[in-house]
Motif scaffolding. Sequence first.
Motif, PDB file in Angstrom:
ATOM      1  N   THR A 329       7.628   8.863   6.010  1.00  0.00           N
ATOM      2  CA  THR A 329       7.168   8.301   7.261  1.00  0.00           C
ATOM      3  C   THR A 329       8.444   7.510   7.972  1.00  0.00           C
ATOM      4  N   GLY A 330       9.663   7.336   7.032  1.00  0.00           N
ATOM      5  CA  GLY A 330      10.502   6.622   7.830  1.00  0.00           C
ATOM      6  C   GLY A 330      10.086   5.008   7.658  1.00  0.00           C
ATOM      7  N   ARG A 331      11.023   4.306   7.660  1.00  0.00           N
ATOM      8  CA  ARG A 331      11.026   2.678   7.586  1.00  0.00           C
ATOM      9  C   ARG A 331      10.205   2.096   8.526  1.00  0.00           C
ATOM     10  N   ARG A 332      10.263   2.488   9.911  1.00  0.00           N
ATOM     11  CA  ARG A 332       9.425   1.817  10.786  1.00  0.00           C
ATOM     12  C   ARG A 332       7.830   2.450  10.517  1.00  0.00           C
ATOM     13  N   GLY A 333       7.773   3.757  10.086  1.00  0.00           N
ATOM     14  CA  GLY A 333       6.397   4.132   9.875  1.00  0.00           C
ATOM     15  C   GLY A 333       5.839   3.601   8.607  1.00  0.00           C
ATOM     16  N   ALA A 334       6.734   3.199   7.575  1.00  0.00           N
ATOM     17  CA  ALA A 334       6.213   2.725   6.457  1.00  0.00           C
ATOM     18  C   ALA A 334       5.714   1.251   6.918  1.00  0.00           C
ATOM     19  N   LEU A 335       6.331   0.509   7.661  1.00  0.00           N
ATOM     20  CA  LEU A 335       5.883  -0.760   8.078  1.00  0.00           C
ATOM     21  C   LEU A 335       4.640  -0.796   8.953  1.00  0.00           C
ATOM     22  N   TYR A 336       4.366   0.181   9.873  1.00  0.00           N
ATOM     23  CA  TYR A 336       3.255   0.257  10.435  1.00  0.00           C
ATOM     24  C   TYR A 336       1.931   0.385   9.731  1.00  0.00           C
ATOM     25  N   LEU A 337       2.089   1.288   8.414  1.00  0.00           N
ATOM     26  CA  LEU A 337       1.167   1.355   7.467  1.00  0.00           C
ATOM     27  C   LEU A 337       1.011   0.179   6.785  1.00  0.00           C
ATOM     28  N   ALA A 338       1.875  -0.505   6.372  1.00  0.00           N
ATOM     29  CA  ALA A 338       1.658  -1.893   5.660  1.00  0.00           C
ATOM     30  C   ALA A 338       0.961  -2.752   6.561  1.00  0.00           C
ATOM     31  N   VAL A 339       1.295  -2.872   7.831  1.00  0.00           N
ATOM     32  CA  VAL A 339       0.673  -3.829   8.645  1.00  0.00           C
ATOM     33  C   VAL A 339      -0.848  -3.423   8.727  1.00  0.00           C
TER      34      VAL A 339
END
Length: 455
Positions: A329-339
């Motif tokens: 997902t990319g780093r930003r995509g991973a962060l959105y999923l975590a949030v």
Amino acid sequence: MPAASSGAPATRTDARDQHLPPSTPAGARTGTDAGTGTDHEADAGTGDEGGGSRLRPGGPGYRRMSLALFLAGVATFALLYSTQALLPLITTGFGASASDASWTVSAATGALAVCVVPLSALSERFGRRTMMTASLGVAVLLGVLTPFAPDLGVLIALRALQGAALAGLPASAMAYLAEEVRPKALVAAIGLFVAGNSVGGMSGRVMTGWVAQAWGWRAAVGAVGLLAVVCAVAFRLLLPRPRHFTPGTLDPRALGRTVRSHLANPLLARLYAIGGLFMVVFGAVYTVIGYRLVAEPFSLPQGLIGSIFLVYLVGTVSSAAAGRLVRRTGRRGALYLAVGTTAAGLLVSVQDRLVLVLLGLVLITAGFFAGHAVASSSVSHTARAGRAQASALYQSAYYLGSSAGGTLGAVAFHADGWTGTVLLGLVALAGVAGITLHGTRAARRAEARGAEAGS
């Protein structure tokens, strides 16, 4: 995210760093950031600056290193949060309020946050391995003394000293990994260290819950101290000697310049804010959850409340899997999923049904540890100079978030019950999402400008 001069050969610094002007901020060479840069793992070191001597999965020394830092993570989190599951008992034992008792956790995390940058500077001079060993040794000694605290004030003071001692470990560990592990394996390696954090947090809380139910909170804290002794000895015996550490100097002005350059780097500044805000949520939830479960309508005994922390195993899995998530997902995509996962957990946990509270804790824990692994590994990847200070600043923000979350979570709980704690967490997550979205837009603007310049 090595022992100085324990006989380890010093290696050259990255040739690319040697040609950078002094004003170039650390991390400016890379385009990655969990909330700002490109989605792909920039291989600013994929040429393997250390050649074949860098550790890689399946290679010699990698398993020993992974197990050693996993055990260091276990000891760190077990000690740091040893009183968190015991707060209702400490409140009763000392006749204190919940907010006063919460300082046995907040004092430790706050002291760690304050001391992590100075101690990271010592690791630049004396070595990562030496600093980590000294930190664990002092923290373990204080852990053995803590059960004998005569009153709440002394207990809080000992916990603050313990947090200060542990400050030398997290940033040094991440700097060690950044120097000794091949860049492509860095997210996975740091994920294993974070997984050790989750196991330590879980085992410490589960152990204290059942021991306290049988023998009281003092015996429970002592049991955690003994667990940490075993982990500390095994860590020292297992951790490979560093091969890529070059000792620095203890020049306060140079340290100040390095810290200022990291804080001025927008990529790193966003990561620090993300780590701190994530930890506000986590600190608030796990400081207050014991008070919620011991009261109506749950009325759970202390042993079962401690066992609730078995959900930390979910964090072990999600943090270790962070590398695969980033690749997909990319780093930003991973962060959105975590949030999104963490927010869903907060909302589910509002219901007064134990199964939904547990499901909420599972989602909160999975989302938090995934976000933390992505953000912390991004710091180590972005900073190409002064890595220990870059990681130390992240750890400082992270544990300040824990300290603030614990205190604010207790205040919110007493003001509006669990709903107040959930609202606090959602506000912090909105901050993470906003920072990540800002980074996404900044990256797109930068790409557009690059495309225009190229045409």
